[in-house]
Design an enzyme around this catalytic site. Structure first.
Site, PDB file in Angstrom:
ATOM      1  N   CYS A 159     -20.051  -5.096 -28.964  1.00  0.00           N
ATOM      2  CA  CYS A 159     -20.297  -5.251 -27.528  1.00  0.00           C
ATOM      3  C   CYS A 159     -21.778  -5.477 -27.229  1.00  0.00           C
ATOM      4  O   CYS A 159     -22.125  -6.198 -26.281  1.00  0.00           O
ATOM      5  CB  CYS A 159     -19.788  -4.028 -26.772  1.00  0.00           C
ATOM      6  SG  CYS A 159     -17.999  -3.792 -26.901  1.00  0.00           S
ATOM      7  N   THR A 160     -22.644  -4.888 -28.011  1.00  0.00           N
ATOM      8  CA  THR A 160     -24.075  -5.105 -27.834  1.00  0.00           C
ATOM      9  C   THR A 160     -24.403  -6.594 -27.966  1.00  0.00           C
ATOM     10  O   THR A 160     -25.147  -7.158 -27.152  1.00  0.00           O
ATOM     11  CB  THR A 160     -24.874  -4.284 -28.857  1.00  0.00           C
ATOM     12  OG1 THR A 160     -24.644  -2.888 -28.612  1.00  0.00           O
ATOM     13  CG2 THR A 160     -26.361  -4.562 -28.769  1.00  0.00           C
TER      14      THR A 160
END
Length: 217
Positions: free
Chosen positions: A45-46
């Site tokens: 997700c980063t």
């Protein structure tokens, strides 16, 4: 009840990194992409949040607003933003919804109703990896659900937005792997007589039901 394409996108009020919003009011007269995340400080997700931030000008060009969601509080989102800026080169430049109580995740059928806030691991939040594209009419136009280990392809999100915006204005559909500027298919609802007026440049028809023409401008 499961959410389906064509349904009205459920409205909600929520705190975000850019303040309190009413979702339908926030959309306004634009298209919107809501993309969700199971937990802050997670690796895939980063990369996604940083990628979306870098690509935001492309969405702006298409009159599309971006909003993220993660099943954690807004204060955590703000701390995570620093990591995203340092590792991806760009911090999120769009609002991130705080959904620690899983209200929006459940509303959009990302998680079962019995899901318990604060007692779930990222793996148990697996289905909170979704993309919803919502039109100016507040209707759900597309839904994608991703597994935990596969990063999303945001070029594909732009491609389908181009297709949906084109097909909402013209009586055409787009073929497999279509990209902006490629040939399109005349909609089956258009008779040949009407097609002659709408598509004076003509078309190729390898089958009567498959009429291929240039992309309208």
């Amino acid at each position: 009840m499961a959410l389906r394409i064509g349904d009205e996108a459920p409205n909600f009020q929520a705190q975000t990194t850019e303040g309190q919003i009413d979702f339908h009011q926030w959309i306004g007269d634009k298209w919107a992409v809501l993309f969700s995340h199971p937990k802050d400080f997670t690796p895939v997700c980063t990369t996604e949040l940083g990628t979306m931030a870098r690509m935001k000008p492309e969405f702006d060009k298409r009159n599309v607003k971006i909003i993220g969601l993660s099943a954690d509080p807004v204060d955590d989102h703000k701390r995570w933003s620093n990591d995203i800026a340092e590792t991806q080169g760009t911090a999120p430049n769009y609002p991130m919804i705080g959904d620690a109580d899983l209200k929006v995740a459940k509303l959009y059928d990302m998680l079962p109703a019995e899901a318990t806030p604060g007692k779930r691991s990222a793996a148990e939040n697996a289905t909170v990896r979704t993309v919803f594209i919502i039109g100016p009419d507040r209707k759900v136009k597309l839904m994608l659900f991703y597994p935990m280990t596969t990063g999303r392809n945001f070029d594909e999100i732009l491609r389908v937005i181009d297709s949906m915006q084109l097909t909402s204005k013209h009586k055409v559909a787009t073929p497999a792997n279509w990209k902006q500027g490629g040939d399109v298919i005349i909609a089956g609802s258009v008779s040949d007589d009407d097609a002659k007026k709408l598509f004076p440049q003509g078309w190729k028809a390898p089958r009567p039901y498959l009429r291929i023409t240039q992309q309208p401008k």
